[in-house]
Design an enzyme around this catalytic site. Structure first.
Site, PDB file in Angstrom:
ATOM      1  N   LYS A  52       1.823  -0.330  32.914  1.00  0.00           N
ATOM      2  CA  LYS A  52       2.191  -0.663  31.381  1.00  0.00           C
ATOM      3  C   LYS A  52       1.960  -1.664  30.553  1.00  0.00           C
ATOM      4  O   LYS A  52       1.733  -2.266  30.019  1.00  0.00           O
ATOM      5  CB  LYS A  52       3.397   0.852  31.458  1.00  0.00           C
ATOM      6  CG  LYS A  52       2.706   2.187  31.413  1.00  0.00           C
ATOM      7  CD  LYS A  52       3.336   3.087  31.810  1.00  0.00           C
ATOM      8  CE  LYS A  52       3.237   3.850  32.531  1.00  0.00           C
ATOM      9  NZ  LYS A  52       4.595   4.922  32.171  1.00  0.00           N
ATOM     10  N   GLN A  96      11.252   4.895  32.005  1.00  0.00           N
ATOM     11  CA  GLN A  96      10.348   5.731  33.566  1.00  0.00           C
ATOM     12  C   GLN A  96      11.044   6.983  34.077  1.00  0.00           C
ATOM     13  O   GLN A  96      12.039   6.293  34.388  1.00  0.00           O
ATOM     14  CB  GLN A  96       9.809   4.126  34.221  1.00  0.00           C
ATOM     15  CG  GLN A  96       8.877   4.621  35.287  1.00  0.00           C
ATOM     16  CD  GLN A  96       7.663   5.324  34.669  1.00  0.00           C
ATOM     17  OE1 GLN A  96       6.789   4.256  33.736  1.00  0.00           O
ATOM     18  NE2 GLN A  96       7.248   6.044  35.494  1.00  0.00           N
ATOM     19  N   ASP A 119       6.351   8.462  24.674  1.00  0.00           N
ATOM     20  CA  ASP A 119       5.745   9.190  25.707  1.00  0.00           C
ATOM     21  C   ASP A 119       5.319  10.492  25.339  1.00  0.00           C
ATOM     22  O   ASP A 119       4.811  11.448  25.833  1.00  0.00           O
ATOM     23  CB  ASP A 119       7.088   9.415  26.695  1.00  0.00           C
ATOM     24  CG  ASP A 119       6.471   8.575  27.766  1.00  0.00           C
ATOM     25  OD1 ASP A 119       5.430   8.222  28.183  1.00  0.00           O
ATOM     26  OD2 ASP A 119       7.306   8.101  28.608  1.00  0.00           O
TER      27      ASP A 119
END
Ligand code: NAD
Length: 282
Positions: A52, A96, A119
């Protein structure tokens, strides 16, 4: 033999388009950073986080890394999320997953401002997607829609069967296919006659998390097969939920593992970050 849908190539195209967009935004003085929070040092999570950060560097977005120890408390993590919610330069916040067992993931997801929820996991983002309003869409299903569209696959009126009903893949996938005017069937671990239902699919999306489970008996001749699963086989090689070699002979198009859905997830995360930069400045 099926056409192999090249997720690596399509994700690269998307990242190149985003890179240009970021250059244009920056020329207008618009900037933004993605905050990436990792709690603990799970090796798989570390690989995802590194990918990422690399993608951010490629498209020209700053990434701020918060690597917290395993013993970080829920309160400490919530406090950091709140601080980042208030920071003007932070346009996106990514925590995460999975988090260590002593931290409630739902609580943390809900603490992220929906304006920064790149997200797309916040209940407000999910709700907006359900009713077709603007908001962040979760990256893996959004990436699959891009894979299909950019491969010239017609979605309207097609029968799409989704295997799996998780909040991050199966459910949003079904909703996005509905938004594209497909006729959608959702199947899951309690579904009866799975092979029979799957054989009705023009587009079969497999997100069940079972290594090499789906063989030829699940596939209609000429169907499009999207394999979301990621596993290591007995030889430590990456594989999906689909028996690639036997399904490839019947399908008209198929995604490989690796190089199919995986790279698209990160490209769509970058897309959400750029969306956050644009909206913030609008
Ligand atoms: P999950 O375990 O949360 O959900 C699996 C779903 O499959 C469940 O809804 C369950 O009902 C269904 N299922 C399980 N066994 C079944 C069976 N025998 N018949 C029918 N349905 C069955 O998993 P998830 O988070 O949705 O992820 C699915 C897979 O996709 C995993 O392998 C995961 O690693 C992978 N994944 C890949 C990406 C990517 O970027 N490529 C992103 C997310 C997840």
């Amino acid at each position: 033999m099926a056409v192999i849908i090249d997720g690596k190539k399509i994700s690269q195209q998307i990242k190149d388009e985003l890179k240009e967009k970021v250059e244009r935004l920056q020329a207008q003085g618009k900037k933004g950073a993605l905050a990436v929070i990792q709690v603990g040092a799970d090796p798989a999570s570390s690989v995802y986080v590194r990918n990422k950060k690399n993608a951010c560097a490629y498209i020209g977005i700053e990434s701020l890394a918060y690597e917290l120890p395993e013993e970080t408390t829920e309160d400490e993590l919530l406090q950091l999320v709140n601080e980042l919610n208030d920071k003007e330069e932070v346009k996106g916040i990514l925590v995460q997953l999975p988090l260590p067992a002593h931290i409630c993931e739902d609580k943390v997801i809900q603490a992220i401002s929906p304006r920064k929820d790149v997200d797309g996991f916040h209940p407000q983002s999910v709700g907006a997607m359900v009713i077709g309003e603007k908001g962040f869409v979760s990256c893996t299903p959004a990436g699959i829609i891009q894979l299909l569209k950019r491969s010239g696959i017609e979605l309207a009126g097609k029968h799409c069967v989704v295997i799996g009903r998780s909040n991050i893949v199966g459910k949003p996938m079904a909703l996005l296919m509905l938004r594209e005017n497909a006729t959608v069937t959702i199947t899951h671990s309690k579904t009866k006659n799975l092979p029979e239902i799957c054989r009705q699919a023009d587009i079969l999306i497999v997100a069940m998390g079972k290594p090499q489970f789906i063989g030829a008996e699940y596939i209609k001749e000429g169907a499009v097969v999207i394999d979301v699963g990621i596993h290591r086989d007995e030889n430590h090689k990456l594989c999906g939920d689909v028996k690639f070699e036997e399904v490839e002979r019947i399908a008209s198009a198929i995604t490989p593992v690796p190089g199919g859905v995986g790279p698209m997830t990160i490209a769509m995360l970058m897309n959400n970050c750029v969306q956050a930069m644009e909206e913030e400045e609008a």
